[in-house]
Scaffold this motif. Sequence first.
Motif, PDB file in Angstrom:
ATOM      1  N   LEU A 170      24.374 -22.320 -31.415  1.00 38.36           N
ATOM      2  CA  LEU A 170      25.014 -21.342 -30.527  1.00 38.36           C
ATOM      3  C   LEU A 170      24.083 -20.982 -29.367  1.00 38.36           C
ATOM      4  O   LEU A 170      24.511 -20.812 -28.234  1.00 38.36           O
ATOM      5  CB  LEU A 170      25.370 -20.075 -31.311  1.00 38.36           C
ATOM      6  N   THR A 173      24.224 -23.606 -26.846  1.00 41.42           N
ATOM      7  CA  THR A 173      25.486 -23.487 -26.107  1.00 41.42           C
ATOM      8  C   THR A 173      25.354 -22.436 -25.012  1.00 41.42           C
ATOM      9  O   THR A 173      25.764 -22.633 -23.867  1.00 41.42           O
ATOM     10  CB  THR A 173      26.630 -23.089 -27.055  1.00 41.42           C
ATOM     11  N   TYR A 174      24.728 -21.313 -25.368  1.00 38.82           N
ATOM     12  CA  TYR A 174      24.532 -20.250 -24.377  1.00 38.82           C
ATOM     13  C   TYR A 174      23.628 -20.730 -23.241  1.00 38.82           C
ATOM     14  O   TYR A 174      23.933 -20.554 -22.060  1.00 38.82           O
ATOM     15  CB  TYR A 174      23.939 -19.004 -25.039  1.00 38.82           C
ATOM     16  N   SER A 177      25.390 -22.941 -20.886  1.00 37.52           N
ATOM     17  CA  SER A 177      26.488 -22.328 -20.128  1.00 37.52           C
ATOM     18  C   SER A 177      25.999 -21.356 -19.068  1.00 37.52           C
ATOM     19  O   SER A 177      26.659 -21.161 -18.054  1.00 37.52           O
ATOM     20  CB  SER A 177      27.431 -21.587 -21.080  1.00 37.52           C
ATOM     21  N   ARG A 232      49.972 -15.486 -10.993  1.00 36.84           N
ATOM     22  CA  ARG A 232      49.130 -14.333 -11.252  1.00 36.84           C
ATOM     23  C   ARG A 232      49.353 -13.808 -12.645  1.00 36.84           C
ATOM     24  O   ARG A 232      50.465 -13.708 -13.107  1.00 36.84           O
ATOM     25  CB  ARG A 232      49.560 -13.264 -10.257  1.00 36.84           C
ATOM     26  N   GLN A 233      48.263 -13.446 -13.295  1.00 34.62           N
ATOM     27  CA  GLN A 233      48.433 -12.834 -14.616  1.00 34.62           C
ATOM     28  C   GLN A 233      48.964 -11.426 -14.438  1.00 34.62           C
ATOM     29  O   GLN A 233      48.619 -10.735 -13.504  1.00 34.62           O
ATOM     30  CB  GLN A 233      47.093 -12.713 -15.325  1.00 34.62           C
ATOM     31  N   ALA A 235      49.265  -7.527 -15.453  1.00 33.76           N
ATOM     32  CA  ALA A 235      48.474  -6.514 -16.138  1.00 33.76           C
ATOM     33  C   ALA A 235      49.088  -6.330 -17.512  1.00 33.76           C
ATOM     34  O   ALA A 235      50.301  -6.323 -17.666  1.00 33.76           O
ATOM     35  CB  ALA A 235      48.527  -5.209 -15.360  1.00 33.76           C
ATOM     36  N   GLY A 236      48.285  -6.186 -18.497  1.00 32.13           N
ATOM     37  CA  GLY A 236      48.821  -5.944 -19.829  1.00 32.13           C
ATOM     38  C   GLY A 236      48.832  -7.182 -20.681  1.00 32.13           C
ATOM     39  O   GLY A 236      48.821  -7.097 -21.894  1.00 32.13           O
ATOM     40  N   ASP A 238      47.064  -9.886 -22.492  1.00 30.58           N
ATOM     41  CA  ASP A 238      45.735 -10.263 -22.953  1.00 30.58           C
ATOM     42  C   ASP A 238      45.748 -11.744 -23.278  1.00 30.58           C
ATOM     43  O   ASP A 238      46.725 -12.246 -23.818  1.00 30.58           O
ATOM     44  CB  ASP A 238      45.374  -9.519 -24.225  1.00 30.58           C
ATOM     45  N   PRO A 239      44.674 -12.433 -22.973  1.00 28.29           N
ATOM     46  CA  PRO A 239      44.627 -13.823 -23.381  1.00 28.29           C
ATOM     47  C   PRO A 239      44.490 -13.895 -24.896  1.00 28.29           C
ATOM     48  O   PRO A 239      43.978 -12.994 -25.514  1.00 28.29           O
ATOM     49  CB  PRO A 239      43.378 -14.347 -22.692  1.00 28.29           C
ATOM     50  N   ALA A 240      44.939 -14.978 -25.463  1.00 29.00           N
ATOM     51  CA  ALA A 240      44.801 -15.141 -26.909  1.00 29.00           C
ATOM     52  C   ALA A 240      43.335 -15.098 -27.281  1.00 29.00           C
ATOM     53  O   ALA A 240      42.498 -15.666 -26.609  1.00 29.00           O
ATOM     54  CB  ALA A 240      45.407 -16.477 -27.316  1.00 29.00           C
ATOM     55  N   ALA A 241      43.039 -14.395 -28.315  1.00 29.84           N
ATOM     56  CA  ALA A 241      41.637 -14.269 -28.719  1.00 29.84           C
ATOM     57  C   ALA A 241      41.192 -15.540 -29.428  1.00 29.84           C
ATOM     58  O   ALA A 241      41.992 -16.323 -29.880  1.00 29.84           O
ATOM     59  CB  ALA A 241      41.448 -13.074 -29.608  1.00 29.84           C
TER      60      ALA A 241
ATOM     61  N   LYS B   6      34.352 -20.117 -27.104  1.00 27.49           N
ATOM     62  CA  LYS B   6      34.433 -18.856 -26.348  1.00 27.49           C
ATOM     63  C   LYS B   6      33.102 -18.526 -25.695  1.00 27.49           C
ATOM     64  O   LYS B   6      33.052 -18.084 -24.547  1.00 27.49           O
ATOM     65  CB  LYS B   6      34.769 -17.709 -27.317  1.00 27.49           C
ATOM     66  N   ILE B  66      43.011  -8.951 -13.646  1.00 27.69           N
ATOM     67  CA  ILE B  66      44.179  -8.673 -12.816  1.00 27.69           C
ATOM     68  C   ILE B  66      43.810  -8.604 -11.338  1.00 27.69           C
ATOM     69  O   ILE B  66      44.660  -8.532 -10.479  1.00 27.69           O
ATOM     70  CB  ILE B  66      44.895  -7.364 -13.250  1.00 27.69           C
ATOM     71  N   ALA B  76      42.606 -13.633 -10.674  1.00 27.75           N
ATOM     72  CA  ALA B  76      43.911 -13.726 -11.334  1.00 27.75           C
ATOM     73  C   ALA B  76      44.596 -15.070 -11.097  1.00 27.75           C
ATOM     74  O   ALA B  76      45.266 -15.591 -11.993  1.00 27.75           O
ATOM     75  CB  ALA B  76      44.803 -12.580 -10.846  1.00 27.75           C
ATOM     76  N   ARG B  84      38.954 -14.357 -24.834  1.00 29.33           N
ATOM     77  CA  ARG B  84      38.510 -12.986 -25.009  1.00 29.33           C
ATOM     78  C   ARG B  84      37.760 -12.863 -26.321  1.00 29.33           C
ATOM     79  O   ARG B  84      38.224 -13.320 -27.366  1.00 29.33           O
ATOM     80  CB  ARG B  84      39.717 -12.045 -25.019  1.00 29.33           C
ATOM     81  N   ARG B 114      44.629  -4.986 -18.359  1.00 27.79           N
ATOM     82  CA  ARG B 114      45.490  -3.790 -18.505  1.00 27.79           C
ATOM     83  C   ARG B 114      45.156  -2.730 -17.462  1.00 27.79           C
ATOM     84  O   ARG B 114      45.872  -2.544 -16.509  1.00 27.79           O
ATOM     85  CB  ARG B 114      45.378  -3.183 -19.906  1.00 27.79           C
TER      86      ARG B 114
END
Lengths: 241, 418
Positions: A170, A173-174, A177, A232-233, A235-236, A238-241, B6, B66, B76, B84, B114
Amino acid sequence: MPGEAPDLFAGDAPPAAEPAGEPTALVVPRDFLELAELAIRHSDAERFALLYSLLWDGRRDPGLLRNPAEARMVRLHAMARAVRRDAHKMHAFVRFREIDTPDGERSVAWFEPEHHIVEAEAGFFQRRFAALRWSILTPRRCAHWDGEAVTFTASARRADAPAADAAEDLWRTYFASIFNPARLKPDAMRAEMPKKYWKNLPEARIIPALMQGAEARMRAMLGQEPRAPARRQKAGRDPAA
Amino acid sequence: MELRAKLALLADAAKYDASCASSGSEKRDSTQGGLGSTEGMGICHAYAPDGRCISLLKLLLTNACIFDCAYCINRATSNIRRARFTVDEVVRLTLAFYRRNYIEGLFLSSGIIRSADYTMEQLIRVARTLREQHGFLGYIHLKTIPDAAPELLAEAGRWADRLSINVELPQVASLRELAPEKDLPGIHDAMGELSTHIAEAREARQTARRAAPPRFAPAGQSTQMIIGADNSTDGQILGTSDGLYKQFKLRRVYYSAYSPIPEASAALPPQPPPLLREHRLYQADWLLRFYDFTTEEILSGGEDGMLDLEADPKLAWALKHRDDFPLDLNKAPREALLRVPGLGARNVNRILEARRHSRVKLADLARLRVPLRKVAPFLVAPDHRPPPGQIDATGLRQKLLNPSAFAAAQPAQLSLAL
């Protein structure tokens, strides 16, 4: 500061006795004591002779020990600087590997200092990692912390330390990156992280590959055609974790 | 997505933030419990092949955002993969790296998701979990979301050593064009608020008698400006820095050369990063903070509001103020010696100390590792007198310029390199 007790050069220093026999108190500046304490850890065998000659001449010329431009003082400063740098690199480049022992988890590192700094620097690791049980093995001295006290043992070999740690993948990897291939400056890296340290740094083995790939990555970025902007994303969302 | 993927994505997305400092916080250690220490001096645990120090685990909590800032890889409308971290994942990574002595601590930033408040709460949760549940005493730098509620800013300062809000661009017009959602007055308000909290906590610490007063970002606040993404001059950039240092007592302004990114915006086609310009700005920033130069003086060394790229800013200034030289090495006051090209603050102090014992010669400077070739035209010493007319000679500039000097010099070492 003549006459002040803390300035007396006492105890563990090389004796600078009067040839005539009558001991006289030797008064030196406080800064010089600090400097001498560092320089005495230097691996250069001439460090004692240098300190002796400065102390000897300092009796007749008290200003000598405060003069940063005098040739021998310059050399003493350089020794102290080298020891300070070695200590700083030890704080930076010790890499612990965790192993299970009958007494529980232990963090063990192999480090190769240039000067005699293990005893002086063990306190840094004790203050930082008091909650762990750790050993720092070196070819000069080894330091061990059991939660109560730091103990020292004689030199060790590299093979005495563990060969790997699960977190190192890990960490590499850091390291890969966080590197920006558009700013390749290997000389600056080597100035601060000289190659002699690389063999004990788990991240160093990927440096050649990172450097080789950098130019192509940079060219690809400079040559790319801008793609159409993504939708555009909202607001609200969230990307999949 | 697995943790390693990630980590790769969210460290990559965080690397455009130049700051990795871990110095200047309060002293604390784990001898009374907890894990970690800060002893004032920052430690670089590794160096990447870009020559930059790796002191902190620098991550984004998420690269979803956003906002649509044209210079940013995470904007965005960028076509990148999004990810995340959970709070727990960042906490575990930080502790695992810290225990092995890879890092001094965590630098956590995030895309805005958000709302400003929600994002700030997530960042705070990571810091609070590290401090409260794991007794973490290492260094924490939190990116601050300027529009977040005042009570959130106040809480961030309780857990963090340093807070930062990036202004990114020095002019309102550029921000409007390239980062339309960013609000400069709002950023200034938040910086002002942090600056008040920091000053109060510092004063409370100095006057406290028994119990330790509540802490607030003991390593202060910093910011960053991107260089070369807009048409701002060096004068505008340094003027903005000077204002921020004075108004909000910032510890540092970082300059980050606009670097080509994958998935660049059509508004900002990729170009090689202006690294030399960035380097000169760091040198100029040093003159501003430690050498008593004003922005006007620094800029007088260049042309049209831009610094001289060939010469470092102190040399550039001196070449345009030749009447002030040569100086007598044994008589000139401290503030005059600080303006001699090639003399750093530490060596000026050494010269002043050595002057008390004997007359200082140019040969003494050589032993202090002062670049003689550079200082010689500007100094008179018992063993040195510059040739008559040398200081006014038109060839002096060319003689002093050393194109290879840049490769060796690094911003982090400027206090000596100037």
